[in-house]
Design a protein around this motif. Structure first.
Motif, mmCIF file in Angstrom:
data_model
loop_
_atom_site.group_PDB
_atom_site.id
_atom_site.type_symbol
_atom_site.label_atom_id
_atom_site.label_comp_id
_atom_site.label_asym_id
_atom_site.label_seq_id
_atom_site.Cartn_x
_atom_site.Cartn_y
_atom_site.Cartn_z
ATOM 1 N N ALA A 195 -5.914 -11.580 3.441
ATOM 2 C CA ALA A 195 -6.496 -11.957 2.131
ATOM 3 C C ALA A 195 -7.578 -11.029 1.464
ATOM 4 C CB ALA A 195 -7.192 -13.491 2.544
ATOM 5 N N GLY A 196 -7.741 -11.392 0.458
ATOM 6 C CA GLY A 196 -8.411 -10.389 -0.621
ATOM 7 C C GLY A 196 -10.001 -10.425 0.149
ATOM 8 N N ALA A 197 -10.453 -11.396 0.768
ATOM 9 C CA ALA A 197 -11.614 -11.616 1.447
ATOM 10 C C ALA A 197 -11.818 -10.625 2.425
ATOM 11 C CB ALA A 197 -11.935 -12.898 1.625
ATOM 12 N N ASP A 198 -10.631 -10.049 3.145
ATOM 13 C CA ASP A 198 -10.530 -9.245 4.334
ATOM 14 C C ASP A 198 -11.154 -7.931 3.981
ATOM 15 O OD1 ASP A 198 -9.729 -11.433 6.089
ATOM 16 O OD2 ASP A 198 -7.857 -10.998 5.584
ATOM 17 N N GLY A 199 -11.145 -7.633 2.748
ATOM 18 C CA GLY A 199 -11.640 -6.189 2.398
ATOM 19 C C GLY A 199 -10.792 -5.041 2.958
ATOM 20 N N VAL A 200 -9.493 -5.364 3.136
ATOM 21 C CA VAL A 200 -8.229 -4.290 3.238
ATOM 22 C C VAL A 200 -7.784 -3.860 2.038
ATOM 23 C CG1 VAL A 200 -6.593 -3.729 4.583
ATOM 24 C CG2 VAL A 200 -8.090 -5.540 5.375
ATOM 25 N N SER A 201 -7.712 -2.276 2.102
ATOM 26 C CA SER A 201 -6.942 -1.929 0.823
ATOM 27 C C SER A 201 -5.838 -0.934 1.243
ATOM 28 C CB SER A 201 -7.955 -1.186 -0.218
ATOM 29 O OG SER A 201 -8.663 -0.029 0.645
ATOM 30 N N LEU A 202 -5.011 -0.737 0.191
ATOM 31 C CA LEU A 202 -3.879 0.022 0.556
ATOM 32 C C LEU A 202 -3.673 1.094 -0.638
ATOM 33 C CD1 LEU A 202 -1.383 1.058 2.099
ATOM 34 C CD2 LEU A 202 0.208 -0.507 0.875
ATOM 35 N N ASP A 203 -3.744 2.482 -0.517
ATOM 36 C CA ASP A 203 -3.752 3.289 -1.654
ATOM 37 C C ASP A 203 -4.699 2.985 -2.760
ATOM 38 O OD1 ASP A 203 -1.338 4.654 -0.558
ATOM 39 O OD2 ASP A 203 -0.003 3.240 -1.401
ATOM 40 N N GLY A 204 -5.758 2.413 -2.397
ATOM 41 C CA GLY A 204 -6.977 2.156 -3.367
ATOM 42 C C GLY A 204 -6.793 0.926 -3.919
ATOM 43 N N ARG A 205 -5.828 -0.026 -3.500
ATOM 44 C CA ARG A 205 -6.083 -1.331 -4.107
ATOM 45 C C ARG A 205 -5.807 -2.410 -3.069
ATOM 46 N NH1 ARG A 205 -1.247 1.598 -6.273
ATOM 47 N NH2 ARG A 205 0.130 0.491 -4.915
ATOM 48 N N PRO A 206 -6.641 -3.315 -3.453
ATOM 49 C CA PRO A 206 -6.982 -4.405 -2.311
ATOM 50 C C PRO A 206 -5.472 -5.151 -2.145
ATOM 51 C CG PRO A 206 -8.312 -4.643 -4.217
ATOM 52 C CD PRO A 206 -7.360 -3.620 -4.723
ATOM 53 N N VAL A 207 -5.614 -5.449 -0.725
ATOM 54 C CA VAL A 207 -4.479 -6.375 0.106
ATOM 55 C C VAL A 207 -4.864 -7.798 -0.216
ATOM 56 C CG1 VAL A 207 -2.931 -6.775 1.830
ATOM 57 C CG2 VAL A 207 -3.816 -4.279 1.254
ATOM 58 N N ASN A 208 -4.102 -8.521 -0.918
ATOM 59 C CA ASN A 208 -4.323 -9.978 -0.950
ATOM 60 C C ASN A 208 -2.812 -10.783 -1.131
ATOM 61 O OD1 ASN A 208 -5.190 -12.583 -1.276
ATOM 62 N ND2 ASN A 208 -5.450 -12.388 -3.632
ATOM 63 N N GLY A 209 -2.194 -10.644 0.097
ATOM 64 C CA GLY A 209 -0.955 -11.275 0.362
ATOM 65 C C GLY A 209 -0.164 -10.133 1.386
ATOM 66 N N THR A 210 0.938 -10.086 1.221
ATOM 67 C CA THR A 210 1.894 -9.329 2.037
ATOM 68 C C THR A 210 2.431 -7.902 1.645
ATOM 69 O OG1 THR A 210 2.530 -11.197 3.323
ATOM 70 C CG2 THR A 210 4.061 -9.216 3.540
ATOM 71 N N VAL A 211 2.175 -6.903 2.306
ATOM 72 C CA VAL A 211 2.603 -5.446 1.759
ATOM 73 C C VAL A 211 3.458 -4.871 2.924
ATOM 74 C CG1 VAL A 211 0.566 -5.062 0.253
ATOM 75 C CG2 VAL A 211 0.408 -4.504 2.747
#
Length: 388
Positions: free
Chosen positions: A63-79
């Motif tokens: 979730a966006g609230a988890d504070g995880v990012s990939l390539d500088g973009r926040p992860v909010n869902g599945t990647v």
């Protein structure tokens, strides 16, 4: 000329090794390793969920609230991640992804890890061409060996053991088993007479290059400390039974040098005191080769006995052949003071002779160091004869 060329190559190797351990994403900053093989897996301390069942790659959901990012973009869902992907977590932590086809590894790196923050260097022995040996590579097709790994609790695994190294060192012939920790990674895990005293009690490693024929050059000057020494996250293998050299191998890496971020000076002081103490303890044990390994090539020794200055080799020969070699020695160290690369020590040397009589030497000893090794010793001693 050979030694100078070896030292030049070795310095380049040491720089690369330091970058591997303490550089960006270095091994000393690794705080957690995990393997993902399931379809609904979580990892303690890492937000989100993992799914390794998709043939397209490793699925990560957060979730966006988890504070995880990939390539500088926040992860909010599945990647979808593949080997080489890297996630950024809160607190500047990162997760590096490796693997493929349903089996993936996670490496969590933290720039604030205490194991990285306290690391100041890697202590090494002097470069010595004596410890570059040409070994016979005796292949053992299909052989496997049970190896203990440094997990918590310890575990045992079966690994391929594709060959034995047979070589001469210190005038003796030895054999060490080669293990393959993963395809293509040929590793020699060994212990020697320095183990537990000058080097870690879990042994050291030599990584072999690919071997095409029946011979390989082994350079113990590039003996490595196990990664477990730098981070407890690594489940390193212990030496196979029998992989012990009953002679000292004063070559390669000795130990990590640690210190608090505000205490580098204190860490250096502790290291000098430790080196001086180990020098005297090796004298107690009659280990003259171990003493020599703690000194520079040009080290000198002086005593207040009117005989003048000696080279370190002359002094060790005198100790080895002198009457003290037949006695039992014990140094009672009273105090040590350090300043930069110098140390002053007060001690009492207790001497128990073969006939049971006991004498002592009350002394002050000065040590000067160069590159962490003893370069000069001066001893001011007062001998008190054995009581009748």
């Amino acid at each position: 000329m050979v030694k100078e060329r070896l030292e030049t190559d070795y310095e380049a190797w040491r720089r690369d090794r330091w970058d591997e351990i303490a550089g960006p994403s270095g091994k000393a900053g690794v705080v957690q390793l995990a393997t993902i093989t399931g379809s609904a897996q979580t990892v303690e301390g890492v937000p989100g969920g993992w799914d390794a069942s998709d043939p397209d790659g490793l699925k990560f959901t957060a979730a966006g609230a988890d504070g995880v990012s990939l390539d500088g973009r926040p992860v909010n869902g599945t990647v979808t991640l593949t080997g080489g992907s890297r996630l950024r977590l809160s607190g500047e932590r990162t997760v590096a992804i490796s693997g493929s086809e349903g089996v993936y590894g996670l490496t969590v790196w933290d720039p604030a890890a205490s194991s990285l923050a306290r690391l100041r260097g890697i202590a090494v022995f002097p470069v010595d061409p004596t410890y570059v040996v040409d070994a016979e590579y005796r292949r053992t097709p299909g052989r496997e060996v049970e190896i203990e790994r440094l997990t918590d609790p310890p575990t045992r695994h079966i690994l391929p053991a594709p060959a034995d190294l047979v070589f001469e060192l210190a005038g003796q012939q030895f054999s060490l088993m080669v293990i393959e920790t993963f395809p293509g990674n040929l590793l020699v895990v060994f212990t020697d007479s320095t183990t537990g005293a000058e080097t870690p009690d879990i042994g050291r490693w030599v990584v072999l290059p690919p071997v095409a024929g029946d011979a390989v050059r082994v350079d113990f000057n590039e003996a490595l400390l196990p990664l477990h020494v730098f981070s407890r996250a690594f489940p390193c293998p212990l030496a196979p039974e029998g992989n012990h050299l009953p002679v000292p191998v004063p070559a390669g890496e000795r130990a990590p040098v640690h210190g608090e971020s505000i205490g580098v000076r204190e860490a250096m002081s502790t290291d000098l005191k430790d080196t001086a103490t180990r020098y005297l303890r090796r004298l107690e044990a009659g280990d003259y080769a171990g003493m020599r390994a703690l000194c520079t090539d040009t080290a000198t020794v002086w005593h207040n006995d009117g005989k003048g200055q000696q080279t370190i080799d002359e002094n060790l020969a005198m100790l080895k052949d002198g009457p003290a070699a037949e006695a039992s020695l014990h140094y009672d160290i009273i105090r040590q003071f350090t300043e930069a690369d110098e140390m002053l020590q007060q001690h009492v040397l207790c001497i128990t002779n073969a006939d049971g009589s006991v004498g002592e030497v009350q002394a002050a000893m000065y040590f000067r160091f160069r590159d962490g090794l003893i370069d000069r010793i001066e001893e001011y001693a007062n001998f008190i004869p054995a009581a009748n």
